[in-house]
Design a protein around this motif. Structure first.
Motif, mmCIF file in Angstrom:
data_model
loop_
_atom_site.group_PDB
_atom_site.id
_atom_site.type_symbol
_atom_site.label_atom_id
_atom_site.label_comp_id
_atom_site.label_asym_id
_atom_site.label_seq_id
_atom_site.Cartn_x
_atom_site.Cartn_y
_atom_site.Cartn_z
ATOM 1 N N LYS A 1 0.805 -1.218 0.000
ATOM 2 C CA LYS A 1 0.000 0.000 0.000
ATOM 3 C C LYS A 1 0.840 1.271 0.000
ATOM 4 N N TRP A 2 2.129 1.144 0.218
ATOM 5 C CA TRP A 2 3.065 2.285 0.216
ATOM 6 C C TRP A 2 2.593 3.409 1.141
ATOM 7 N N ILE A 3 2.197 3.015 2.347
ATOM 8 C CA ILE A 3 1.816 3.956 3.399
ATOM 9 C C ILE A 3 2.981 4.046 4.375
ATOM 10 N N ASP A 4 3.342 5.268 4.732
ATOM 11 C CA ASP A 4 4.503 5.464 5.597
ATOM 12 C C ASP A 4 4.233 5.006 7.026
ATOM 13 N N ASN A 5 5.285 4.563 7.685
ATOM 14 C CA ASN A 5 5.238 4.238 9.111
ATOM 15 C C ASN A 5 6.481 4.806 9.779
ATOM 16 N N CYS A 6 6.300 5.481 10.906
ATOM 17 C CA CYS A 6 7.413 6.105 11.618
ATOM 18 C C CYS A 6 7.448 5.613 13.064
ATOM 19 N N ALA A 7 8.641 5.388 13.581
ATOM 20 C CA ALA A 7 8.790 4.958 14.965
ATOM 21 C C ALA A 7 10.166 5.336 15.476
ATOM 22 N N LEU A 8 10.229 5.635 16.767
ATOM 23 C CA LEU A 8 11.516 5.886 17.413
ATOM 24 C C LEU A 8 12.116 4.537 17.784
ATOM 25 N N GLN A 9 13.062 4.077 16.968
ATOM 26 C CA GLN A 9 13.705 2.792 17.191
ATOM 27 C C GLN A 9 15.215 2.977 17.107
#
Length: 497
Positions: free
Chosen positions: A172-180
């Protein structure tokens, strides 16, 4: 939906008429509002342990100022040309200032902005993106030039701790962001920790199932409201760039990457962007690392981020979290998610607090306006299911100050009975960094109903001093400001102090 345009967003360039929210605009505004809470250190100091020591000393005082180290000696022994910053999300005051909220209501207002989602991100051209002012590709990149900190004694080297790791869903090419976290293992190699239950791990596994490498990027340094929005707990897959825009109250400006394709978008106003790829199945040793639980997480095989580009602003500021030293941000971030979950089950919820005493993740205090006896248990179950981290929940009445551990524990002492008010749920998914969970990450969770009986049943009244007397009789007047300033903190009176 991300608008794809090289022109300012909105009618008549509306977006260009307001100041773009970035790290620098926040620092300027916060310094003007709280000048004593922003400190500049120009003496040379090592990124290895010494910057941590400064943060630890402030934590021992219960203070979390923004600190800018202007002459940082990198772990490779050179003075970095980039300043290092800590504590920009150091306490609730800073979070509240970032979104125009208050100390008490910041988590509630944070979640409301996510729900409203009134702003959408926009795409700008490279010439408009400050993060493109400097572009390094391939062998020109040397991450060891960055002032990344080696925070704890057993950490294997410098770590990216305030980097927003961004991936896109394989279909789906939807962005995901996380502090990792990311261990900088070499000039162009980062070993990452894609923790269980995270959406970036789901994306990584999805690429592996398709036999494809995963494109990804770290972006470091942005307005706290943008960080708060991008780090909000969402469904999978759901755009974090959208929630970053929502919480910031303006469209997040995005720009195409340098080496990952024009459809891989990164924040145009970040201080740094690190681009690269991960080959599914390629791993290397990562950690031990001092984590938010205040224990070292064990060494593991981490996913390898092979760096292809580094872009950064002129005079870029490197942002770091003092992981394991300051848990204020992590707690507030969880509060927003827990509040949303509890609100659905118990509309009478007033506030949720995830205190530092629970390492900013294991305890949740829930304040409700109790109208019937079933509400505390509903709140406990909703909170426990809202995050794998949450382990202990205490529900109290609206007269209890949930920001003060003393009064929450007083409510437990005087308003609960273990045989009647304790909820115990075994064999739950727990936080993988909780040292008490088993090999499969399973643990026991629970909660305590520390509320008074619901009306109309009576309960003894709390003692009090008349409000007008408390307001009239002040320490400053009767003791004097000089003598008052000399009264030691209780922790300073411990033996050996």
């Amino acid at each position: 939906m991300i608008a794809s345009t090289d022109q300012p967003a909105g009618p008549a360039g509306k977006e260009s008429q307001e100041q773009v929210k970035d790290l620098r605009s926040f620092l300027a505004a916060y310094r003007a509002a709280y000048p004593d809470d922003v400190l500049d250190i120009h003496v040379p100091i090592k990124a290895e342990h010494e910057c941590t020591a400064i943060g630890k000393h402030f934590e021992d005082l219960g203070k979390y100022p923004v600190v800018l180290f202007h002459r940082v000696i990198t772990t490779s022994g050179q003075i970095s040309r980039f300043p290092l910053m800590i504590n920009v999300l150091g306490d609730r005051r800073k979070l509240a200032h970032a979104i125009g909220s208050t100390f008490e209501d910041v988590a509630i207002d944070w979640r409301k902005r996510v729900w409203e989602a009134r702003h959408q991100p926009v795409v700008v051209g490279r010439s408009e993106a400050p993060v493109k002012e400097n572009v390094l590709v391939g062998e020109r990149v040397n991450l060891l030039d960055l002032p990344a900190m080696r925070i704890h004694e057993m950490d294997p080297g410098p770590y990216i701790t305030a980097g927003m790791l961004t991936t896109f869903h394989p279909d789906k090419w939807i962005d995901n962001c996380a502090l990792q976290r990311g261990f900088i293992a070499g000039p162009r190699e980062i070993r990452c920790s894609l923790a269980p239950h995270t959406h970036n791990l789901l994306n990584y596994l999805g690429y592996g199932e398709r036999g494809k490498e995963m494109k990804l990027a770290y972006w470091i340094g942005h307005h706290p409201a943008v960080i708060m929005g991008a780090h909000s707990g969402l469904n999978y897959p759901e755009s974090h760039y959208v929630t970053a825009s929502a919480v910031a109250g303006q469209s997040l400006r995005l720009v195409p990457s340098e080496t990952l394709g024009d459809d891989f978008l990164v924040p145009a106003d970040a201080e740094f962007v690190i681009e690269g790829t991960m080959v599914p199945g390629k791993r290397a040793p990562e950690a031990p690392f001092g984590e938010y639980s205040r224990y070292y997480g064990p060494q593991r095989m981490g996913e390898v981020f092979e760096v292809t580009a580094l872009t950064y602003r002129n005079d870029a500021i490197w942002d770091s979290f003092l992981v394991g030293i300051n848990n204020n941000y992590g707690g507030a971030q969880l509060e927003a998610s827990i509040y949303a979950a509890v609100k659905r089950a118990v509309p009478q919820v007033q506030r949720v607090v995830v205190p530092v005493s629970g390492s900013g993740g294991f305890h949740a205090y829930i304040q409700i306006k109790k109208t019937h006896e079933g509400q505390p248990r509903e709140a406990i179950m909703a909170a426990l299911s809202s995050s794998p981290k949450i382990k202990h929940v205490i529900v109290v009445d609206e007269d209890i100050d949930v920001f003060d551990d003393r009064w929450v524990l007083w409510a437990v002492a005087t308003r609960s009975q273990w045989d009647r008010d304790l909820v115990v749920v075994p064999n739950c998914f727990g936080a993988h960094l909780d040292p008490t969970t088993g090999e499969r990450g399973l643990g026991t969770k629970g909660g305590i109903d520390a509320t008074k009986p619901a009306p109309p049943k009576r309960f003894p009244l709390r003692i009090n001093v008349p409000k007008d007397v408390l307001e009239r009789v002040t320490l400053e007047e009767y003791v004097g400001p000089e003598a008052l300033a000399k009264v030691p903190n209780s922790r300073d009176m411990k033996p050996g102090k």
